[in-house]
Design a protein around this motif. Structure first.
Motif, PDB file in Angstrom:
ATOM      1  N   THR A 262     -17.294   2.646  -0.247  1.00 27.84           N
ATOM      2  CA  THR A 262     -16.730   2.771   1.093  1.00 27.84           C
ATOM      3  C   THR A 262     -17.756   3.317   2.079  1.00 27.84           C
ATOM      4  O   THR A 262     -18.535   4.206   1.736  1.00 27.84           O
ATOM      5  N   PRO A 263     -17.761   2.800   3.317  1.00 28.61           N
ATOM      6  CA  PRO A 263     -18.602   3.390   4.360  1.00 28.61           C
ATOM      7  C   PRO A 263     -17.873   4.468   5.147  1.00 28.61           C
ATOM      8  O   PRO A 263     -18.449   5.106   6.017  1.00 28.61           O
ATOM      9  N   ALA A 264     -16.574   4.665   4.865  1.00 28.59           N
ATOM     10  CA  ALA A 264     -15.738   5.437   5.768  1.00 28.59           C
ATOM     11  C   ALA A 264     -15.919   6.943   5.657  1.00 28.59           C
ATOM     12  O   ALA A 264     -15.569   7.672   6.577  1.00 28.59           O
ATOM     13  N   ILE A 265     -16.447   7.429   4.552  1.00 30.06           N
ATOM     14  CA  ILE A 265     -16.610   8.879   4.419  1.00 30.06           C
ATOM     15  C   ILE A 265     -17.777   9.380   5.259  1.00 30.06           C
ATOM     16  O   ILE A 265     -17.681  10.391   5.943  1.00 30.06           O
ATOM     17  N   PHE A 277      -8.865  10.562   0.234  1.00 32.41           N
ATOM     18  CA  PHE A 277      -9.734  10.166   1.337  1.00 32.41           C
ATOM     19  C   PHE A 277     -10.012   8.664   1.267  1.00 32.41           C
ATOM     20  O   PHE A 277      -9.864   7.935   2.262  1.00 32.41           O
ATOM     21  N   THR A 278     -10.404   8.166   0.102  1.00 29.84           N
ATOM     22  CA  THR A 278     -10.708   6.741  -0.013  1.00 29.84           C
ATOM     23  C   THR A 278      -9.456   5.895   0.207  1.00 29.84           C
ATOM     24  O   THR A 278      -9.533   4.804   0.770  1.00 29.84           O
ATOM     25  N   ASP A 279      -8.293   6.392  -0.223  1.00 25.35           N
ATOM     26  CA  ASP A 279      -7.051   5.652   0.024  1.00 25.35           C
ATOM     27  C   ASP A 279      -6.769   5.557   1.522  1.00 25.35           C
ATOM     28  O   ASP A 279      -6.365   4.500   2.028  1.00 25.35           O
ATOM     29  N   TRP A 280      -6.991   6.667   2.247  1.00 21.24           N
ATOM     30  CA  TRP A 280      -6.754   6.669   3.687  1.00 21.24           C
ATOM     31  C   TRP A 280      -7.691   5.704   4.407  1.00 21.24           C
ATOM     32  O   TRP A 280      -7.309   5.051   5.387  1.00 21.24           O
ATOM     33  N   THR A 281      -8.902   5.578   3.961  1.00 19.31           N
ATOM     34  CA  THR A 281      -9.901   4.751   4.649  1.00 19.31           C
ATOM     35  C   THR A 281      -9.884   3.302   4.195  1.00 19.31           C
ATOM     36  O   THR A 281     -10.630   2.487   4.719  1.00 19.31           O
ATOM     37  N   GLU A 282      -9.022   2.959   3.257  1.00 19.35           N
ATOM     38  CA  GLU A 282      -9.056   1.632   2.644  1.00 19.35           C
ATOM     39  C   GLU A 282      -8.934   0.504   3.658  1.00 19.35           C
ATOM     40  O   GLU A 282      -9.564  -0.533   3.535  1.00 19.35           O
ATOM     41  N   GLY A 283      -8.109   0.684   4.681  1.00 20.36           N
ATOM     42  CA  GLY A 283      -7.907  -0.385   5.637  1.00 20.36           C
ATOM     43  C   GLY A 283      -8.875  -0.390   6.803  1.00 20.36           C
ATOM     44  O   GLY A 283      -8.779  -1.250   7.692  1.00 20.36           O
ATOM     45  N   ALA A 284      -9.819   0.528   6.821  1.00 20.47           N
ATOM     46  CA  ALA A 284     -10.733   0.631   7.960  1.00 20.47           C
ATOM     47  C   ALA A 284     -11.828  -0.435   7.892  1.00 20.47           C
ATOM     48  O   ALA A 284     -12.486  -0.598   6.870  1.00 20.47           O
ATOM     49  N   ALA A 285     -12.005  -1.156   8.963  1.00 24.39           N
ATOM     50  CA  ALA A 285     -13.099  -2.125   9.043  1.00 24.39           C
ATOM     51  C   ALA A 285     -14.397  -1.380   9.334  1.00 24.39           C
ATOM     52  O   ALA A 285     -14.389  -0.349  10.016  1.00 24.39           O
ATOM     53  N   PRO A 286     -15.542  -1.889   8.809  1.00 20.49           N
ATOM     54  CA  PRO A 286     -16.812  -1.202   9.060  1.00 20.49           C
ATOM     55  C   PRO A 286     -17.086  -0.930  10.529  1.00 20.49           C
ATOM     56  O   PRO A 286     -17.647   0.103  10.885  1.00 20.49           O
TER      57      PRO A 286
END
Length: 345
Positions: A262-265, A277-286
């Motif tokens: 994931t790039p979201a962290i 944290f990774t579950d929350w960011t799962e739907g985030a586009a780069p």
């Protein structure tokens, strides 16, 4: 690469900024492998302290690792939107998100104070992640006799490392934990496995290759050498070691073993144990995520707010795909176990 010749086992401990400690690096080096410190988040003053602490514990070589990322491409609207996306989570933990984000880690390419620390402390091995230093920095580090290596995730990156005149290449496969070393995170990524990358690079460069990604046991080190690597780099295997800075929750989560990239962290692609944290960011586009390392500024604040309420699932639990095979023990015992497995393979 001369530093490999002095090792009892062709093994490098991954630098793992935030997890590797002077005690861990020294114990690994004393046991006959190459210990390492991740200095990308330490700052010049912190780096000097960590290097000198390690030197006080061992007279053997160890590696220090630095980040060579491009400065963040700041976008106030994008950063504000990322903060707003996280606001409900902060509210859940009785906290407010930061109003603005900061570029919390300075790239080595911009950090001449860090260069002065390296010139003064003279570590035997210096490695680079996310790219390469300036040519004048490389020239200065060659003057102190340091062995210089850098991470590559592709043939093009390996060729750039060779052209720059470095001494070795860490071939980081898709299985590797922590931050993907890709020079340009927005560029296409072939996502080569560790084996495929080592075999490909072995056909195009004569530089020693250090296989990294998904390797956990002595048999894995033997396999990496059979692919054409000169050594293997293991990181996740050392997270549960006594000398590691990983907290109890991080160590406990290794047993689950499930990881995501994931790039979201932080703002750059990185492999992490699946958590809240990774579950929350799962739907985030780069394109939504704030740039590195500004996104990490938000992530750290969110983790602090969550931990204050007893929630430990918002940490940056970096890990490779072999997490479930991690074995808790002192670092010297782990190196001995790896050596025995390697010899028997």
């Amino acid at each position: 690469m001369r530093v490999l010749d002095g090792l009892a086992l062709p093994l490098l401990q991954a630098p793992m900024a935030g997890v590797a400690t002077p005690a861990l690096a020294a114990a690994v080096s004393e046991a006959g492998a190459l210990g390492a410190l991740g200095l990308g988040a330490a700052g010049a003053e912190g780096a000097a302290l960590m290097i000198r602490q390690t030197q006080a514990l061992t007279g053997r070589p160890f590696n220090v690792n630095l980040f060579c990322h491009a400065p963040a491409a700041r976008d106030s609207a994008r950063e504000a939107a990322w903060i707003a996306r996280a606001a409900p989570l902060f509210a859940k933990f009785g906290a407010t998100p930061p109003q603005t984000l900061s570029e919390i880690y300075l790239s080595f390419r911009q950090d001449d104070a860090m260069l002065r620390v390296l010139m003064e402390t003279r570590p035997a091995v210096i490695s680079f992640h996310f790219g390469l230093p300036r040519q004048d920095q490389l020239a200065a580090l060659r003057e102190i006799g340091a062995t210089l290596i850098a991470t590559a995730t592709s043939q093009a990156e390996a060729e750039a490392i060779a052209t720059a005149g470095l001494d070795g290449i860490v071939a980081q496969g898709w299985e590797a934990g922590g931050h993907r070393g890709i020079f340009e995170p927005a560029a296409p990524d072939e996502r080569l496995t560790t084996e495929a990358l080592v075999r490909r690079l072995g056909r195009v460069t004569r530089l020693p290759l250090i296989a990294a990604g998904g390797l956990m046991e002595g048999t894995d080190i033997r396999r990496a050498l059979n692919w054409g690597a000169a050594a293997a780099q293991l990181g996740t295997a050392f997270i549960p070691c006594t000398e590691s800075a990983a907290d109890a929750d991080y160590r406990a989560r290794l047993a689950g073993g499930e990881t995501v990239m994931t790039p979201a962290i932080s703002g750059r692609p990185a492999r992490c144990l699946r958590n809240r944290f990774t579950d929350w960011t799962e739907g985030a586009a780069p394109g939504e995520v704030a740039p590195y390392p500004c996104a990490y500024d938000l992530g750290k604040a969110l983790n602090s707010a969550a931990r204050a309420k007893g929630e430990t699932g918002f940490g940056a639990h970096w890990s490779g795909t072999g997490a479930a095979r991690a074995r808790p023990m002192p670092a010297a015992d782990l190196v001995a176990r790896l050596a025995a497995e390697y010899a028997a393979a």
